[in-house]
Design a protein around this motif. Structure first.
Motif, PDB file in Angstrom:
ATOM      1  N   CYS A  52     -25.938   8.649 -53.396  1.00 51.44           N
ATOM      2  CA  CYS A  52     -25.005   7.868 -52.603  1.00 51.44           C
ATOM      3  C   CYS A  52     -24.942   6.598 -52.876  1.00 51.44           C
ATOM      4  O   CYS A  52     -23.899   5.798 -53.209  1.00 51.44           O
ATOM      5  CB  CYS A  52     -25.256   7.952 -51.033  1.00 51.44           C
ATOM      6  N   LYS A  54     -25.518   5.068 -55.826  1.00 50.58           N
ATOM      7  CA  LYS A  54     -24.882   5.094 -57.040  1.00 50.58           C
ATOM      8  C   LYS A  54     -23.178   4.816 -57.009  1.00 50.58           C
ATOM      9  O   LYS A  54     -22.601   4.230 -57.686  1.00 50.58           O
ATOM     10  CB  LYS A  54     -25.225   6.183 -57.906  1.00 50.58           C
ATOM     11  N   ILE A  55     -22.759   5.467 -55.779  1.00 54.94           N
ATOM     12  CA  ILE A  55     -21.295   5.377 -55.665  1.00 54.94           C
ATOM     13  C   ILE A  55     -20.906   4.185 -54.638  1.00 54.94           C
ATOM     14  O   ILE A  55     -20.006   3.396 -54.920  1.00 54.94           O
ATOM     15  CB  ILE A  55     -20.741   6.583 -55.012  1.00 54.94           C
ATOM     16  N   VAL A  83     -17.884  -0.643 -54.088  1.00 52.28           N
ATOM     17  CA  VAL A  83     -17.608   0.290 -54.751  1.00 52.28           C
ATOM     18  C   VAL A  83     -18.162   0.366 -56.300  1.00 52.28           C
ATOM     19  O   VAL A  83     -17.389  -0.146 -56.877  1.00 52.28           O
ATOM     20  CB  VAL A  83     -16.000   0.973 -54.579  1.00 52.28           C
ATOM     21  N   VAL A  85     -18.425   3.179 -58.223  1.00 59.76           N
ATOM     22  CA  VAL A  85     -17.729   4.010 -59.011  1.00 59.76           C
ATOM     23  C   VAL A  85     -16.258   4.393 -58.644  1.00 59.76           C
ATOM     24  O   VAL A  85     -16.002   4.747 -57.527  1.00 59.76           O
ATOM     25  CB  VAL A  85     -18.536   5.510 -59.058  1.00 59.76           C
ATOM     26  N   THR A  87     -13.349   6.929 -58.996  1.00 58.80           N
ATOM     27  CA  THR A  87     -13.277   8.416 -59.420  1.00 58.80           C
ATOM     28  C   THR A  87     -11.940   9.029 -58.653  1.00 58.80           C
ATOM     29  O   THR A  87     -11.498   8.386 -57.710  1.00 58.80           O
ATOM     30  CB  THR A  87     -14.363   9.349 -59.017  1.00 58.80           C
ATOM     31  N   VAL A  92     -15.844  13.022 -53.583  1.00 63.30           N
ATOM     32  CA  VAL A  92     -16.225  11.762 -53.402  1.00 63.30           C
ATOM     33  C   VAL A  92     -15.120  10.893 -52.663  1.00 63.30           C
ATOM     34  O   VAL A  92     -15.636  10.063 -51.721  1.00 63.30           O
ATOM     35  CB  VAL A  92     -16.427  11.114 -54.899  1.00 63.30           C
ATOM     36  N   TRP A 134     -22.117  13.249 -46.973  1.00 61.19           N
ATOM     37  CA  TRP A 134     -22.433  13.607 -48.268  1.00 61.19           C
ATOM     38  C   TRP A 134     -22.447  14.812 -48.555  1.00 61.19           C
ATOM     39  O   TRP A 134     -21.969  15.288 -49.488  1.00 61.19           O
ATOM     40  CB  TRP A 134     -23.091  12.546 -49.032  1.00 61.19           C
TER      41      TRP A 134
END
Length: 356
Positions: A52, A54-55, A83, A85, A87, A92, A134
């Protein structure tokens, strides 16, 4: 066997006892076995939380967000640094769109408690709910889960241990939070409540139906957040302990930890094993009534209606009056008395339900 004090389990061991009541551990396990499982679970939680982070890097930072992170187009709507990432992955995006709602609910959760005067403690609640959302691809997060998670965050110091306890609590209640355009998950329990009242108190049941209160939607909140609004915080903890103790099933750990083993069915309900069940569940096992929709919480709502029987029959001229009468019990209901009444109603219901 759990020994309850006059107002529940002693605060010094409350969190640990809840882990057993909710099925986190095998009641016959050793300290070393539990510790090994605890360490493994903590490692698993850390891995999920790292995914989580990482995002959305703010997760685990001691802070949380209350404004939307992304728009419908998947582009950041606030500080882009929040944020990590970008995507188009549907899972996500759906999860990221939940995070600010979780934050808004966290701010409103148990605001009168000193514990939540610090942002770090609020962030702990946000983190647990964010990681849970998640992992739950189907339901994710729904308002009300914060009310269930909050006492666990307060009682259990380690965040990973708190998460696993919340996970087990949600396994009991998860379907209540399933909502669609045409139905709410809790409706099945409301339907069961209506059936119970029709059998144990047909006069009150027909009066409620005459007031257009059929299927008892006015009881929605009681079942959704397990009476968090009807009892004080301390009484809620006591009530939950009573409920989980009365509903205790010695097979619950196997059911959650080893689904394949659980498929073989429960152990034979001999007299020795039956003594390990809670009062409420023991009665269900003996009579074969094991439907999930007829949890103790449903009988508790029935007990509340019975406690207010006279006032509802004499004063209620519409559903709004019923809501007002039930609203008068807010933070002023005797948990032990309500549970005792619920067991009486269960006994009466099971005896009458067997008859043609």
């Amino acid at each position: 066997m759990v020994i309850l004090f006059p107002m529940g389990v002693h605060p010094s061991i409350k969190g640990e006892v809840w882990e057993f009541l909710l099925g986190c551990y095998d009641p016959n396990s050793t300290f070393d076995e539990r510790n090994e499982l605890k360490q493994r679970r903590r490692g698993q939680y850390d891995m999920w939380k790292a995914e989580c982070q990482k995002i959305v890097p703010v997760i685990g930072s001691g802070k949380f967000i209350t404004t939307p992170l992304i728009g419908d187009d998947g582009q950041p709507t606030t500080d882009p640094s929040l944020v990590a990432v970008q995507t188009s992955d549907k899972k996500v995006l759906q999860w990221m769109q939940l995070l600010h709602q979780i934050g808004l609910d966290v701010v409103r959760t148990d605001r009168a408690l000193v514990f939540y005067e610090t942002e770090a403690n609020q962030a702990k609640l946000w983190d647990v709910l964010a990681v849970y959302a998640w992992l739950d691809n189907d339901i994710g997060y729904v308002q009300g889960m914060n009310d269930i998670c909050s006492p666990l965050v307060i009682l259990i110091e380690n965040e990973a241990d708190c998460y696993w306890c919340f996970d087990r609590a949600m396994r009991r209640m998860r379907e209540n939070f399933r909502c669609s355009a045409s139905s709410m998950g809790v409706q099945s329990q409301l339907s069961t409540l209506s059936q119970i009242m029709k059998i144990v108190d047909p006069k009150l049941h027909h009066h409620l139906e005459d007031l257009d209160g059929g299927e008892y939607l006015f009881a929605f909140r009681m079942l959704m957040v397990l009476f968090r609004r009807e009892f004080s915080f301390a009484d809620t903890l006591y009530l939950w302990e009573l409920m989980w103790g009365m509903e205790y099933n010695p097979n619950i750990f196997t059911k959650y930890e080893d689904p394949d083993g659980a498929k073989k069915g429960p152990l034979p309900a001999n007299d020795k094993l039956l003594k390990q069940y809670g009062k409420f569940e023991r009665k269900n096992v003996k009579t074969g009534h094991t439907e999930e929709n007829s949890a103790l919480a449903v009988f508790l709502v029935a007990s509340v209606l019975e406690i207010k029987n006279r006032r509802i029959l004499s004063e209620a001229k519409g559903v709004d009056d019923v809501v007002k009468i039930l609203g008068d019990i807010t933070s002023n209901l005797d948990a032990k008395k309500a549970c005792t009444e619920a067991l009486k109603i269960q006994k009466k219901y099971l005896s009458k339900a067997k008859k043609p």
